[in-house]
Design an enzyme around this catalytic site. Structure first.
Site, PDB file in Angstrom:
ATOM      1  N   LYS A  14       0.771  -0.722  -0.559  1.00  0.00           N
ATOM      2  CA  LYS A  14       0.128   0.059  -0.019  1.00  0.00           C
ATOM      3  C   LYS A  14       0.774   1.399  -0.315  1.00  0.00           C
ATOM      4  CE  LYS A  14      -3.566  -1.738   2.409  1.00  0.00           C
ATOM      5  NZ  LYS A  14      -4.832  -2.412   2.409  1.00  0.00           N
ATOM      6  N   GLU A  35      -2.083   7.044   9.236  1.00  0.00           N
ATOM      7  CA  GLU A  35      -2.767   6.913   8.072  1.00  0.00           C
ATOM      8  C   GLU A  35      -3.290   7.625   9.427  1.00  0.00           C
ATOM      9  OE1 GLU A  35      -5.724   5.457   5.402  1.00  0.00           O
ATOM     10  OE2 GLU A  35      -3.997   4.990   3.818  1.00  0.00           O
ATOM     11  N   ARG A  77      -7.668  -7.679  -9.349  1.00  0.00           N
ATOM     12  CA  ARG A  77      -7.622  -8.386  -9.360  1.00  0.00           C
ATOM     13  C   ARG A  77      -9.578  -8.496  -9.308  1.00  0.00           C
ATOM     14  NH1 ARG A  77     -10.796  -8.402  -4.172  1.00  0.00           N
ATOM     15  NH2 ARG A  77      -9.382  -7.610  -2.818  1.00  0.00           N
TER      16      ARG A  77
HETATM   17  P1  ADP Z   1      -7.710  -4.385   3.020  1.00  0.00           P
HETATM   18  O1  ADP Z   1      -6.050  -4.146   1.556  1.00  0.00           O
HETATM   19  O2  ADP Z   1      -7.970  -4.616   3.899  1.00  0.00           O
HETATM   20  O3  ADP Z   1      -9.086  -4.204   1.905  1.00  0.00           O
HETATM   21  P2  ADP Z   1      -8.194  -1.097   3.141  1.00  0.00           P
HETATM   22  O4  ADP Z   1      -6.693  -0.246   3.067  1.00  0.00           O
HETATM   23  O5  ADP Z   1      -8.505  -0.959   1.625  1.00  0.00           O
HETATM   24  O6  ADP Z   1      -7.579  -2.592   3.883  1.00  0.00           O
HETATM   25  O7  ADP Z   1      -9.478  -0.694   4.319  1.00  0.00           O
HETATM   26  C1  ADP Z   1      -9.926  -1.361   4.175  1.00  0.00           C
HETATM   27  C2  ADP Z   1     -11.001  -0.055   5.181  1.00  0.00           C
HETATM   28  O8  ADP Z   1     -10.864   0.252   6.767  1.00  0.00           O
HETATM   29  C3  ADP Z   1     -11.852   0.751   4.839  1.00  0.00           C
HETATM   30  O9  ADP Z   1     -12.808   0.536   3.220  1.00  0.00           O
HETATM   31  C4  ADP Z   1     -12.452   1.572   5.075  1.00  0.00           C
HETATM   32  O10 ADP Z   1     -13.022   1.080   6.233  1.00  0.00           O
HETATM   33  C5  ADP Z   1     -11.165   1.127   6.859  1.00  0.00           C
HETATM   34  N1  ADP Z   1     -10.305   2.308   6.927  1.00  0.00           N
HETATM   35  C6  ADP Z   1      -8.656   1.920   5.878  1.00  0.00           C
HETATM   36  N2  ADP Z   1      -7.806   3.342   6.465  1.00  0.00           N
HETATM   37  C7  ADP Z   1      -8.891   4.232   6.721  1.00  0.00           C
HETATM   38  C8  ADP Z   1      -8.863   5.768   7.141  1.00  0.00           C
HETATM   39  N3  ADP Z   1      -7.984   6.395   6.962  1.00  0.00           N
HETATM   40  N4  ADP Z   1      -9.528   5.527   8.043  1.00  0.00           N
HETATM   41  C9  ADP Z   1     -10.949   5.391   8.417  1.00  0.00           C
HETATM   42  N5  ADP Z   1     -11.371   3.899   7.714  1.00  0.00           N
HETATM   43  C10 ADP Z   1     -10.391   3.185   7.686  1.00  0.00           C
HETATM   44  P1  ADP Z   2     -13.355  -7.874  -1.599  1.00  0.00           P
HETATM   45  O1  ADP Z   2     -13.058  -6.473  -1.785  1.00  0.00           O
HETATM   46  O2  ADP Z   2     -12.958  -7.976  -3.549  1.00  0.00           O
HETATM   47  O3  ADP Z   2     -14.098  -7.674  -0.779  1.00  0.00           O
HETATM   48  P2  ADP Z   2     -11.532  -8.005   0.342  1.00  0.00           P
HETATM   49  O4  ADP Z   2     -10.395  -7.914   0.446  1.00  0.00           O
HETATM   50  O5  ADP Z   2     -13.258  -8.476   1.469  1.00  0.00           O
HETATM   51  O6  ADP Z   2     -11.774  -7.875  -1.042  1.00  0.00           O
HETATM   52  O7  ADP Z   2     -10.853 -10.515  -0.095  1.00  0.00           O
HETATM   53  C1  ADP Z   2     -11.984 -10.776  -0.924  1.00  0.00           C
HETATM   54  C2  ADP Z   2     -11.947 -12.528  -0.560  1.00  0.00           C
HETATM   55  O8  ADP Z   2     -10.702 -12.701  -0.643  1.00  0.00           O
HETATM   56  C3  ADP Z   2     -12.281 -12.607   1.210  1.00  0.00           C
HETATM   57  O9  ADP Z   2     -13.204 -13.201   1.501  1.00  0.00           O
HETATM   58  C4  ADP Z   2     -11.708 -12.821   2.415  1.00  0.00           C
HETATM   59  O10 ADP Z   2     -11.491 -13.060   2.975  1.00  0.00           O
HETATM   60  C5  ADP Z   2     -10.078 -13.448   1.259  1.00  0.00           C
HETATM   61  N1  ADP Z   2      -9.393 -13.517   1.957  1.00  0.00           N
HETATM   62  C6  ADP Z   2      -8.440 -12.047   1.851  1.00  0.00           C
HETATM   63  N2  ADP Z   2      -6.768 -12.218   1.650  1.00  0.00           N
HETATM   64  C7  ADP Z   2      -7.159 -13.503   2.152  1.00  0.00           C
HETATM   65  C8  ADP Z   2      -6.088 -14.104   1.783  1.00  0.00           C
HETATM   66  N3  ADP Z   2      -4.782 -13.796   1.981  1.00  0.00           N
HETATM   67  N4  ADP Z   2      -5.791 -15.567   1.635  1.00  0.00           N
HETATM   68  C9  ADP Z   2      -7.170 -16.146   1.557  1.00  0.00           C
HETATM   69  N5  ADP Z   2      -7.955 -14.831   1.094  1.00  0.00           N
HETATM   70  C10 ADP Z   2      -8.348 -13.916   1.452  1.00  0.00           C
HETATM   71 MG    MG Z   3      -9.208  -2.734   0.767  1.00  0.00          MG
END
Ligand code: ADP
Ligand code: ADP
Ligand code: MG
Length: 498
Positions: free
Chosen positions: A117, A201, A293
């Protein structure tokens, strides 16, 4: 000779990809995991590759050397990774390429860049995208994290650079708790992603999650297919998604969409991808991350644009030119997706495993069901708890909400608890109805007591009582009228089952 496409995934997404493979006249190959030897997706594949799992917690879907070996033995031409598992693993994508297998996704280099990220953010800022205030890159230790956090002010969110699926994240409210959180999040990230790097952040208090769907080919064409709002989350994981978002004006949609395209082009992106933004109440928004993806929630975009995203994902992997232009993308109506997870929403969403005695999905012209299970399926503890997605299209947001609610009342599952009663509550809540809900809704608004009258077993018991009473009193089919017509359908369905 038909091209052979191997799906390195399971569940509903495996079936979804098989559908596209067949449409493109390819043979679909799948792995049979010994953790789930009778899974539904196996029935639709053209070839099943039996695959003993590597160890207790490692399934075939994560075993890179074996996947490559079996793919070569079976003369596989393409690999589709689905989501989760190896879908964002650059080493896997690179190994596919080295072995002459077409990995359906962007290049290993792009996956690697967007997978961290901190790297993605530095590339986004170069393309002129706004970023949430935060550290420029990873912070080296808890002390440095504390110093930085004190500078930008609490609360902050600690995030794993390599994180995904809502893991490796901690909200930190005060300087005292940063050390403990830093360590636990970093350890979690190291275990889950093999990389313990953390960055910081500013934590936005009541944001919305808005993401843009991108589609690009290998010839420099990139379009966007509008946004999805995925603010209804629990533990940073999405449960309900909708498209479009009621929080964007056409002007803002165009602005953010152009920005997403600009970013994708600046990094030479191809394939499907999602650019995630976080948006404040005042409408200010910031780039958060890019997913390289297909996304779980892609069907809501397909429903309002009529574009088949997985078909295109495969076609661009085959070097085909994108024939869609930005002007061809028209948004038609509204779509809502509810994830059906086998979790008990009355009991802190604890995972439910065991038999699905009976499952019934809503059936009508505006509902799309993506599922990996049928009556009699077993839900094991080894994989994700999402067993289905209910996706509903309406002519506008109000219509979509009404129809989704009706669909959720028609759904029935006997044997395990699911998130469906929870989704019914959300769809009737004024904050959702008025599109004012934020990512904090579950934390701030939801209480398990809200489910008392929505419990499937309660409704089942009620239905049984009504049936018994009506039969006893010879009222035949004069069942009372409920708030939702579909409950009657559901009651009638139950009646047939009893
Ligand atoms: P992931 O790779 O697990 O999807 P993200 O960076 O997309 O991680 O963050 C997942 C969720 O966490 C976001 O959809 C949001 O709800 C929350 N989140 C992430 N960053 C922030 C932030 N700076 N402030 C508030 N909520 C956040
Ligand atoms: P989306 O934004 O598509 O919902 P998520 O961050 O929720 O993406 O991840 C998609 C799916 O993959 C979810 O069901 C999550 O639990 C699963 N997932 C995410 N990272 C991993 C991982 N490293 N190994 C296995 N499953 C994963
Ligand atoms: Mg995300």
């Amino acid at each position: 000779m038909k091209q052979k496409l191997l799906i390195v995934n399971r569940g509903e997404i495996a079936i979804r990809i098989i559908r596209s493979a067949h449409k493109l006249e390819m043979s679909a190959l799948v792995f049979q995991s010994d953790k789930e030897p009778d899974a539904l997706y196996l029935q639709y594949a053209d070839e099943i590759i039996p695959a003993k799992d590597g160890g207790n917690d490692k399934s075939i879907f994560l075993d890179i050397p074996r996947i490559i070996q079996l793919a070569l033995e079976h003369k596989v031409n393409l690999i589709h990774p689905g989501y989760g598992f190896l879908s964002e693993n650059p080493e896997f994508a690179a190994l596919c390429a080295e072995n002459g297998i077409n990995f359906i996704g962007p290049s290993a280099a792009l996956i690697k860049e967007m997978g961290l990220k901190t790297v993605a953010k530095s590339m986004a800022v170069k393309a002129g995208l706004p970023l949430v205030p935060g550290s420029d890159g990873p912070v080296t230790n808890a002390k440095a994290a504390r110093e930085f956090a004190e500078k930008i002010g609490f609360p902050i969110i600690l995030k794993a650079s390599a994180g995904g699926g809502g893991r490796g994240m901690r909200i930190v409210e005060n300087p005292e708790s940063i050390e403990r959180n830093f360590k636990s999040a970093s350890d979690e990230a190291l275990a889950a992603f093999g990389n313990g790097d953390m960055f910081i952040e500013k934590y936005l208090q009541n944001p919305k999650h808005i993401e843009f769907q991108i589609l690009g080919d290998k010839h420099g064409n990139v379009i966007h297919l509008g946004e999805r709002e995925c603010s209804l989350q629990r533990k940073h994981q999405k449960i309900i998604e909708e498209a479009p978002s009621a929080s964007l004006t056409t002007e803002k949609r165009n602005e953010m969409g152009d920005m997403a395209i600009r970013f994708a082009k600046s990094i030479g992106y191809f394939s499907v991808g999602t650019i995630e933004f976080i948006m404040n109440e005042d409408g200010s928004y910031y780039f958060m991350e890019m997913n390289t993806r297909i996304q779980v929630e892609h069907p809501v975009t397909e429903m309002i644009t009529g574009v088949d995203l997985i078909d295109w994902q495969i076609r661009v992997a085959l070097d085909q030119h994108l024939t869609l232009r930005q002007d061809d993308i028209k948004i038609n109506g509204w779509a809502i997706e509810c994830r059906v997870n086998t979790e008990d929403p009355q009991n802190r969403f604890s995972p439910q495993t065991g038999f699905i005695d009976k499952i019934h999905f809503p059936q009508n012209s505006y509902t799309r069901i993506e599922t990996g299970v049928v009556s009699g399926s077993v839900v094991t503890p080894y994989f994700d708890s999402m067993i289905a997605k209910i996706i509903v299209h309406g002519k506008d947001r109000g219509d979509a909400i009404e129809k989704t609610l009706a669909a959720l009342y028609e759904f029935s599952l006997i044997g395990l608890k699911t998130t469906v009663p929870f989704c019914r509550i959300v769809l009737q809540h004024p904050e959702f109805v008025n599109a004012k809900y934020t990512t904090r809704w579950v934390d701030q608004v939801f209480t398990p007591e809200m489910l008392e009258n929505e419990d499937d077993e309660m409704i089942g018991a009620l239905a049984a009582t009504i049936m018994y009473a009506s039969e006893y009193l010879q009222l035949s089919s004069d069942l009372p009228t409920y708030k939702h017509d579909s409950l009657n359908v559901w009651v009638l369905n139950k009646r047939l089952n009893y």
